[in-house]
Design a protein around this motif. Structure first.
Motif, mmCIF file in Angstrom:
data_model
loop_
_atom_site.group_PDB
_atom_site.id
_atom_site.type_symbol
_atom_site.label_atom_id
_atom_site.label_comp_id
_atom_site.label_asym_id
_atom_site.label_seq_id
_atom_site.Cartn_x
_atom_site.Cartn_y
_atom_site.Cartn_z
ATOM 1 N N MET A 150 -79.798 79.853 24.114
ATOM 2 C CA MET A 150 -78.376 79.886 23.768
ATOM 3 C C MET A 150 -77.844 81.301 23.948
ATOM 4 N N GLN A 151 -76.552 81.434 23.974
ATOM 5 C CA GLN A 151 -75.932 82.703 24.366
ATOM 6 C C GLN A 151 -75.073 83.280 23.244
ATOM 7 N N VAL A 152 -75.325 84.552 22.930
ATOM 8 C CA VAL A 152 -74.528 85.246 21.918
ATOM 9 C C VAL A 152 -73.056 85.259 22.311
ATOM 10 N N SER A 153 -72.785 85.409 23.602
ATOM 11 C CA SER A 153 -71.399 85.501 24.075
ATOM 12 C C SER A 153 -70.602 84.232 23.809
ATOM 13 N N ALA A 154 -71.293 83.100 23.547
ATOM 14 C CA ALA A 154 -70.597 81.836 23.309
ATOM 15 C C ALA A 154 -70.268 81.621 21.826
ATOM 16 N N LEU A 155 -70.838 82.436 20.946
ATOM 17 C CA LEU A 155 -70.651 82.212 19.513
ATOM 18 C C LEU A 155 -69.205 82.291 19.030
ATOM 19 N N PRO A 156 -68.348 83.165 19.597
ATOM 20 C CA PRO A 156 -66.946 83.151 19.140
ATOM 21 C C PRO A 156 -66.284 81.773 19.263
ATOM 22 N N ILE A 157 -66.674 80.996 20.275
ATOM 23 C CA ILE A 157 -66.146 79.631 20.427
ATOM 24 C C ILE A 157 -66.588 78.775 19.238
ATOM 25 N N PHE A 158 -67.843 78.947 18.836
ATOM 26 C CA PHE A 158 -68.384 78.210 17.697
ATOM 27 C C PHE A 158 -67.601 78.519 16.424
ATOM 28 N N PHE A 159 -67.384 79.796 16.148
ATOM 29 C CA PHE A 159 -66.688 80.172 14.919
ATOM 30 C C PHE A 159 -65.223 79.735 14.939
ATOM 31 N N GLN A 160 -64.591 79.828 16.091
ATOM 32 C CA GLN A 160 -63.206 79.372 16.203
ATOM 33 C C GLN A 160 -63.120 77.859 15.952
ATOM 34 N N HIS A 161 -64.075 77.136 16.515
ATOM 35 C CA HIS A 161 -64.082 75.675 16.338
ATOM 36 C C HIS A 161 -64.287 75.311 14.866
ATOM 37 N N LEU A 162 -65.175 76.026 14.184
ATOM 38 C CA LEU A 162 -65.397 75.743 12.766
ATOM 39 C C LEU A 162 -64.139 76.000 11.956
ATOM 40 N N SER A 163 -63.489 77.112 12.226
ATOM 41 C CA SER A 163 -62.273 77.455 11.493
ATOM 42 C C SER A 163 -61.195 76.390 11.682
ATOM 43 N N GLU A 164 -61.014 75.935 12.923
ATOM 44 C CA GLU A 164 -60.001 74.923 13.204
ATOM 45 C C GLU A 164 -60.385 73.570 12.597
ATOM 46 N N SER A 165 -61.671 73.224 12.668
ATOM 47 C CA SER A 165 -62.115 71.932 12.133
ATOM 48 C C SER A 165 -61.976 71.881 10.617
ATOM 49 N N LEU A 166 -62.246 72.989 9.943
ATOM 50 C CA LEU A 166 -62.127 73.014 8.491
ATOM 51 C C LEU A 166 -60.686 72.783 8.038
ATOM 52 N N GLN A 167 -59.750 73.165 8.874
ATOM 53 C CA GLN A 167 -58.339 72.972 8.524
ATOM 54 C C GLN A 167 -57.912 71.514 8.675
ATOM 55 N N SER A 168 -58.581 70.765 9.539
ATOM 56 C CA SER A 168 -58.141 69.400 9.832
ATOM 57 C C SER A 168 -59.072 68.315 9.295
ATOM 58 N N THR A 169 -60.274 68.679 8.866
ATOM 59 C CA THR A 169 -61.248 67.694 8.422
ATOM 60 C C THR A 169 -60.861 67.130 7.057
ATOM 61 N N PRO A 170 -60.929 65.804 6.880
ATOM 62 C CA PRO A 170 -60.630 65.218 5.560
ATOM 63 C C PRO A 170 -61.669 65.652 4.532
ATOM 64 N N ASN A 171 -61.365 65.434 3.277
ATOM 65 C CA ASN A 171 -62.247 65.878 2.201
ATOM 66 C C ASN A 171 -63.403 64.895 2.013
ATOM 67 N N GLU A 172 -64.222 64.792 3.045
ATOM 68 C CA GLU A 172 -65.445 64.013 2.970
ATOM 69 C C GLU A 172 -66.451 64.585 3.940
ATOM 70 N N VAL A 173 -67.679 64.107 3.876
ATOM 71 C CA VAL A 173 -68.748 64.636 4.712
ATOM 72 C C VAL A 173 -68.407 64.421 6.185
ATOM 73 N N ARG A 174 -68.693 65.437 7.016
ATOM 74 C CA ARG A 174 -68.280 65.344 8.422
ATOM 75 C C ARG A 174 -69.070 66.334 9.290
ATOM 76 N N ARG A 175 -69.413 65.938 10.509
ATOM 77 C CA ARG A 175 -69.913 66.875 11.524
ATOM 78 C C ARG A 175 -68.722 67.686 12.023
ATOM 79 N N LEU A 176 -68.860 69.016 11.988
ATOM 80 C CA LEU A 176 -67.787 69.893 12.448
ATOM 81 C C LEU A 176 -68.000 70.364 13.879
ATOM 82 N N PHE A 177 -69.268 70.587 14.240
ATOM 83 C CA PHE A 177 -69.561 71.090 15.584
ATOM 84 C C PHE A 177 -70.822 70.399 16.086
ATOM 85 N N HIS A 178 -70.726 69.851 17.293
ATOM 86 C CA HIS A 178 -71.846 69.090 17.863
ATOM 87 C C HIS A 178 -72.210 69.670 19.222
ATOM 88 N N GLY A 179 -72.923 70.779 19.177
ATOM 89 C CA GLY A 179 -73.337 71.408 20.428
ATOM 90 C C GLY A 179 -74.247 70.536 21.257
#
Length: 310
Positions: free
Chosen positions: A1-30
């Protein structure tokens, strides 16, 4: 895996946390391979806890950047709004799948919700925490179609399908799994949802040695088959699935249905469709259930396959 790709991961988590309902959920599926350089990384939201799983050994530089980025993420307003309690990295490539706490304090036995139902999870010690999140639509389908049915749940694990079936009005559910400890957790899951356990049976048996007992509680209006791809000493997908399919005609009631599942990227839907034609030709393929959008894969045949037969 590549360190240079991690900013995409963190951005995706931040955006998913804002839209995910208040229940258990996969946020990122690499593992769906839609993000180059992050193929062995996933993240689950367990209602206050972020569980980041790394599936293959990576360079120390990658792990250091991952830890640092997760700490930075925890300082974002969205994490405070969602009442983030802890962040854990699970090293799935190491023996015992050790959990590393990056932030906060791990709640090792959280109770989470999915589609209005409650489940007890177990974190930090096992490869799987007790609920396969990609099967959410499958559990929802069972809940929507279980009313007044007699249900057989093979490879029941912690009885997620059973909980969904009883919640949907099933008359009875028979759960079969070799792991007594998993079935005990399934019993707890039913308790959490206030279910009448007189309607639920739990058999810690080897399925292949228990057909007589299983048949005794039939015929079944719905049979659910959700085996592991491989379980040492008890189940090998390409060898043993057919042994189950050929038993279906003697287990099913008239107009009975089967939800047959497989989650191995090595086989396609044709593995089940062709297998059913050969072993139980009375059963006709109806449809493949969709997978939750957060589990999108560049090859849909490599993702979870949940097929309905009647």
């Amino acid at each position: 895996m590549q360190v240079s790709a991690l900013p995409i991961f963190f951005q995706h988590l931040s955006e998913s946390l804002q839209s995910t309902p208040n229940e258990v959920r996969r946020l990122f599926h690499g593992r769906g391979r839609r993000w180059p350089g992050l193929e062995q990384l996933t993240c689950d939201w367990l209602q206050g806890q972020l569980i980041v799983s790394v599936f293959k050994q990576v360079e120390d530089e990658f792990l250091a950047a991952l830890r640092s980025g997760l700490v930075d993420l925890s300082q974002q307003p969205v994490c405070q709004q969602r009442a983030l309690q802890s962040i854990v990295i699970q090293h799935r490539y190491q023996d015992g799948d050790p959990a590393e706490i990056v932030m906060g304090e791990l709640d090792a036995a959280p109770v989470v919700e999915e589609s209005g139902l409650r489940y007890q999870l177990n974190l930090g010690r096992n490869q799987n925490h007790g609920l396969f999140l990609d099967m959410r639509y499958g559990r929802n389908w069972v809940r929507d179609n279980a009313k007044h049915k007699n249900v057989l749940n093979l490879f029941a694990y912690t009885c997620g399908f059973s909980v969904a079936a009883i919640a949907g009005g099933a008359d009875n559910v028979v759960n079969v799994d070799m792991a007594k400890a998993s079935l005990s957790k399934g019993r707890e899951n039913h308790h959490l949802n206030g279910h009448n356990l007189n309607q639920v049976k739990f058999f810690a048996h080897d399925i292949f040695k228990s057909w007589g007992k299983i048949k005794k509680f039939g015929p079944y209006d719905l049979v659910i088959i959700d085996p592991p791809s491989f379980q040492k000493g008890s189940f090998a997908l390409t060898k043993d699935y057919q042994r189950i399919l050929r038993r279906l005609p003697e287990l099913l009631a008239e107009q009975g249905e089967v939800l047959a599942c497989v989650n191995s990227p090595a086989v396609s839907c044709d593995f089940l469709i062709d297998g059913m034609k050969q072993e139980a030709p009375e059963l006709q393929f109806q449809q493949r259930l969709s997978n939750p959008p957060e589990f999108a894969d560049i090859d849909e045949q490599a993702s979870l396959k949940a097929l309905l037969f009647r």
